[in-house]
Design a protein around this motif. Structure first.
Motif, PDB file in Angstrom:
ATOM      1  N   UNK A   1       0.860  -1.181   0.000  1.00  0.00           N
ATOM      2  CA  UNK A   1       0.000   0.000   0.000  1.00  0.00           C
ATOM      3  C   UNK A   1       0.898   1.233   0.000  1.00  0.00           C
ATOM      4  N   UNK A   2       0.350   2.344  -0.464  1.00  0.00           N
ATOM      5  CA  UNK A   2       1.144   3.566  -0.615  1.00  0.00           C
ATOM      6  C   UNK A   2       0.955   4.566   0.517  1.00  0.00           C
ATOM      7  N   UNK A   3      -0.187   4.503   1.190  1.00  0.00           N
ATOM      8  CA  UNK A   3      -0.491   5.429   2.277  1.00  0.00           C
ATOM      9  C   UNK A   3      -0.621   4.652   3.581  1.00  0.00           C
ATOM     10  N   UNK A   4      -0.022   5.184   4.645  1.00  0.00           N
ATOM     11  CA  UNK A   4      -0.021   4.428   5.895  1.00  0.00           C
ATOM     12  C   UNK A   4      -1.420   4.250   6.477  1.00  0.00           C
ATOM     13  N   UNK A   5      -2.316   5.209   6.248  1.00  0.00           N
ATOM     14  CA  UNK A   5      -3.683   5.051   6.723  1.00  0.00           C
ATOM     15  C   UNK A   5      -4.358   3.819   6.133  1.00  0.00           C
ATOM     16  N   UNK A   6      -3.889   3.394   4.962  1.00  0.00           N
ATOM     17  CA  UNK A   6      -4.481   2.221   4.320  1.00  0.00           C
ATOM     18  C   UNK A   6      -4.194   0.928   5.082  1.00  0.00           C
TER      19      UNK A   6
END
Length: 273
Positions: free
Chosen positions: A159-164
């Motif tokens: 994944x590219x965004x940590x929130x994901x």
């Protein structure tokens, strides 16, 4: 290139990763571990053919890649204790749920490559699914190595965004428990219809396993696979209509949202400590 790999903490998840690495060709001499549970060292060494240490520094100092496999509430103190031996060229891979990349980088002090992972328990039987995210210090070759390592006991997604990672937790990390609960209900329902427990367990679990295999191995759309076994006015349609009437979609949507929300809350709690 043969990398030296260290595991800080050697519990169930670390054992799954070590087992995958050994099965994929890594020899025991390339792997070391550290754990305060001295009584377990001999059994671990005999099982995997690796060397175990009591002091984390002894394992970390000689490694190219370090897997951090301790409980989230212990990770900061563990990392800060061995931070003095961290080298700039090392790669750290965390399997601690809720600990963000920024916190790991701060505790490690030096600007090292860090990958955060969210594996799940089917890793214990070679069928794990892991979500991965890397910091900007991690090279493409390091990411490729990590991907291969996690594929040795299952599969992975980046994944590219940590929130994901909160959604990864909801869809994969916690999801085996949802399916276990569904199986419990199905088995009890089958027993109520007169079958014995062992027969119900085998019928329901192999149906779930087979359905998952069809989705992963066939290119068909999932909805089409469902339609393929849903004859008009047949048995499957009767069951599916009941599930829809009872609210299966809002139920599972709410469960996944609740899981992701709680994952975010736990991450904030660790960040604020």
């Amino acid at each position: 290139m043969s990398l030296k790999i260290a595991f800080v903490g050697v519990g169930n998840m670390a054992s799954a990763i070590i087992g995958g690495l050994r099965a994929s060709g890594y020899n025991g001499e390339s792997i070391v571990g550290s754990s305060i549970n001295i009584d377990d060292h001999e059994a671990i060494e005999q099982r995997f053919g690796i060397t175990m240490y009591v002091d984390n520094k002894d394992a970390v100092a000689q490694a190219d890649v370090v897997f951090l496999c301790v409980k989230p509430n212990m990770l900061q103190s563990v990392v800060e204790d061995f931070a003095s031996v961290v080298r700039d060229d090392q790669l750290f891979v965390s399997v601690a749920a809720g600990i963000e990349l920024g916190a790991l980088a701060e505790w490690l002090v030096k600007p090292v490559a860090v990958v955060r992972s969210m594996p799940n328990t089917p890793a214990l039987v070679g069928s794990g699914m892991s979500g991965l995210i890397a910091n900007d210090k991690t090279t493409e070759s390091q990411k490729e190595w990590v991907a291969q390592a996690f594929d040795s006991f299952g599969s992975h997604v980046w994944v590219n965004e940590e929130d994901q990672m909160h959604t990864v937790t909801a869809l994969s990390g916690s999801a085996p428990a949802y399916f276990f609960r569904v199986l419990e209900v199905m088995i009890e329902a089958g027993k109520a219809q007169g079958l014995d427990d062992a027969t119900c367990r085998k019928l329901a679990t192999y149906a779930m396993k087979g359905a998952a295999e069809m989705v992963t191995q066939l290119d068909d759309d999932i909805a089409q696979l469902r339609r393929n076994i849903t004859s008009p006015n047949g048995t499957t349609q009767a069951a599916l209509e009941t599930l829809e009437a009872q609210g299966i979609e809002p139920l599972f949507t709410a469960a996944i949202e609740a899981c992701a929300k709680r994952s975010k809350e736990l991450g904030e709690e660790f960040a604020n400590k």
